[in-house]
Scaffold this motif. Structure first.
Motif, short mmCIF file in Angstrom:
data_model
loop_
_atom_site.label_atom_id
_atom_site.label_comp_id
_atom_site.label_asym_id
_atom_site.label_seq_id
_atom_site.Cartn_x
_atom_site.Cartn_y
_atom_site.Cartn_z
N GLU A 1 0.83 -1.20 0.00
CA GLU A 1 0.00 0.00 0.00
C GLU A 1 0.87 1.26 0.00
O GLU A 1 0.59 2.22 -0.72
CB GLU A 1 -0.92 0.00 1.22
CG GLU A 1 -1.82 1.22 1.31
CD GLU A 1 -2.66 1.22 2.57
OE1 GLU A 1 -3.40 2.20 2.78
OE2 GLU A 1 -2.58 0.25 3.36
N ALA A 2 1.93 1.24 0.79
CA ALA A 2 2.83 2.39 0.85
C ALA A 2 3.52 2.61 -0.50
O ALA A 2 3.62 3.75 -0.98
CB ALA A 2 3.87 2.19 1.94
N LEU A 3 3.98 1.54 -1.13
CA LEU A 3 4.64 1.67 -2.44
C LEU A 3 3.67 2.24 -3.48
O LEU A 3 4.04 3.13 -4.26
CB LEU A 3 5.15 0.30 -2.89
CG LEU A 3 6.35 -0.28 -2.15
CD1 LEU A 3 6.61 -1.71 -2.61
CD2 LEU A 3 7.60 0.57 -2.34
N ASP A 4 2.46 1.72 -3.50
CA ASP A 4 1.46 2.20 -4.47
C ASP A 4 1.17 3.69 -4.28
O ASP A 4 1.08 4.46 -5.25
CB ASP A 4 0.17 1.40 -4.34
CG ASP A 4 0.28 0.00 -4.93
OD1 ASP A 4 1.17 -0.22 -5.76
OD2 ASP A 4 -0.54 -0.86 -4.56
N THR A 5 0.99 4.09 -3.03
CA THR A 5 0.67 5.48 -2.73
C THR A 5 1.80 6.41 -3.17
O THR A 5 1.57 7.44 -3.82
CB THR A 5 0.39 5.67 -1.23
OG1 THR A 5 -0.72 4.85 -0.86
CG2 THR A 5 0.07 7.13 -0.90
N LEU A 6 3.03 6.05 -2.85
CA LEU A 6 4.17 6.90 -3.20
C LEU A 6 4.43 6.89 -4.70
O LEU A 6 4.88 7.90 -5.26
CB LEU A 6 5.40 6.43 -2.43
CG LEU A 6 5.31 6.60 -0.91
CD1 LEU A 6 6.55 6.05 -0.24
CD2 LEU A 6 5.11 8.06 -0.54
N TYR A 7 4.13 5.78 -5.36
CA TYR A 7 4.26 5.72 -6.81
C TYR A 7 3.35 6.75 -7.46
O TYR A 7 3.72 7.43 -8.43
CB TYR A 7 3.93 4.31 -7.29
CG TYR A 7 3.87 4.14 -8.80
CD1 TYR A 7 4.76 4.78 -9.64
CD2 TYR A 7 2.90 3.33 -9.37
CE1 TYR A 7 4.70 4.61 -11.02
CE2 TYR A 7 2.82 3.15 -10.75
CZ TYR A 7 3.73 3.81 -11.56
OH TYR A 7 3.66 3.64 -12.92
N ARG A 8 2.15 6.91 -6.93
CA ARG A 8 1.20 7.87 -7.48
C ARG A 8 1.54 9.32 -7.11
O ARG A 8 1.23 10.24 -7.85
CB ARG A 8 -0.21 7.56 -6.99
CG ARG A 8 -0.79 6.24 -7.51
CD ARG A 8 -2.29 6.15 -7.24
NE ARG A 8 -2.59 6.26 -5.81
CZ ARG A 8 -2.67 5.23 -4.98
NH1 ARG A 8 -2.45 4.01 -5.44
NH2 ARG A 8 -2.96 5.41 -3.71
N GLN A 9 2.20 9.50 -5.98
CA GLN A 9 2.36 10.85 -5.45
C GLN A 9 3.75 11.45 -5.60
O GLN A 9 3.89 12.68 -5.55
CB GLN A 9 1.98 10.84 -3.96
CG GLN A 9 0.53 10.50 -3.68
CD GLN A 9 0.19 10.49 -2.21
OE1 GLN A 9 1.06 10.68 -1.36
NE2 GLN A 9 -1.07 10.26 -1.89
#
Length: 351
Positions: free
Chosen positions: A229-237
């Motif tokens: 979840e953390a990786l996905d969020t930072l990938y988008r942001q």
């Protein structure tokens, strides 16, 4: 006899003479002892899951977990035969536990990590608390803590489970500081409910009376679900790092430092179609492919990899990744020790 020949003979006689009293001339070895750049023996290597898995299954038929104490096939660096090492400072192996089995309790000075590769429902117990393991979970066994493993499954679903073991065995061996103790029990007594440690320390809070007493994280299980979840969020942001994609290091929530004093652990995401720029560092690293397919170029070698494959990149070897699919990679290295000793060096290179 010319002067150079005479000097050569005199030197040899001198070296032979001092060897008898356990002396040796530094000037004969200085260029190897203090090199201009790292020149270790370790070489890059890839272990394909398709090649390894049949041998893991066969090991399960040949010996029980209790007989073996730990049923592990060691990932041995080809340049270090017989040393049970993946780099000069680290050990890595793939451990299997079958349905209904128990790997009995023991403890040792060496710090250990588990990274779950295949199957789910097995557990690790650490000092009286169990955690159920699923693929992608990162789990710590701190130095000198009682730990055992079992496989009881989840809701009647019992599968063989394989995980990557990472230990600082070569490091402890170098210091000649290894101790081990075994228990007569088949498994340790559970004294705390599962999730107790995470409830105390996994939500950016800690018990008000907690005092840091160990360099190891008080959380011993880091679930993959939260990491992903953390990786996905930072990938988008965030802007993608050109050398690492999106790369995070696991932390000790009580100190902000490394989860383990001798081993650093990381998870990174490399977007589909992305090619990282070349990078090198003095902390040789072991990688486990969690998701996706791609390749890594290490020096002149190119390794094609997919899920559950493992590879090692030794110290000061230049490498870069190319992602055919979105990649998620777990890795561990001896970075905490190199940082503590102020010897870490890294370079972000241009193609």
């Amino acid at each position: 006899m010319n002067i150079s020949t005479e000097v050569g003979i005199s030197r040899k006689a001198f070296y032979d003479e001092i060897r008898d009293i356990n002396l040796s001339p530094l000037w004969e070895a200085l260029h190897n002892l203090v090199p201009s750049k790292p020149n270790g023996q370790c070489v890059p290597e890839l272990w394909k899951w398709a090649d390894v898995a049949p041998h893991i299954e066969r090991a399960g038929r040949l010996i029980t977990a209790e007989e073996a104490v730990r049923r592990v096939l060691v990932l041995e660096n080809p340049a270090l035969p017989g040393q049970y090492s993946v780099t000069n400072s680290l050990y890595a192996g793939l451990q299997l536990i079958l349905p209904g089995e128990t790997a009995p309790p023991h403890r040792h000075v060496q710090s250990a990590l588990r990274f779950i590769v295949d199957g789910k429902g097995a557990y690790t117990a650490v000092d009286g608390e169990r955690t159920t393991m699923s693929p992608g979970d990162f789990i710590i066994t701190p130095s000198w803590t009682w730990h055992d493993h079992g496989n009881e499954g989840i809701d009647g679903d019992i599968q063989p489970v394989v995980w990557l073991d990472g230990l600082d065995i070569p490091m402890v061996r170098f210091f000649d500081a290894g101790f081990q103790e075994s228990s007569d029990e088949r498994s340790q007594t559970v004294t705390r409910a599962e999730g107790n440690s995470f409830a105390k320390f996994g939500y950016n809070m800690a018990p008000v009376n907690h005092r840091v007493s160990s360099a190891t994280s008080p959380i011993f299980s880091y679930p993959y679900e939260r990491t992903r979840e953390a990786l996905d969020t930072l990938y988008r942001q965030l802007e993608i790092d050109l050398w690492h994609g999106v790369k995070l290091r696991y932390v000790n929530p009580a100190t902000g430092g490394w989860p383990m004093p001798t081993i650093g652990t990381f998870m990174q995401l490399i977007p589909r179609g992305f090619r990282t720029k070349p990078f090198r560092s003095t902390d040789g690293a072991v990688f486990s492919v969690v998701e996706g397919k791609g390749r890594v170029k290490v020096g002149e070698k190119v390794f094609e990899f997919g899920p559950k494959d493992h590879f090692v990149i030794p110290s000061w070897h230049t490498y870069s990744f190319e992602a055919d699919e979105e990649l998620v990679l777990f890795s561990f290295s001896d970075r905490p020790v190199q940082v503590a000793l102020d010897i870490l060096r890294e370079e972000r290179l241009e193609p």
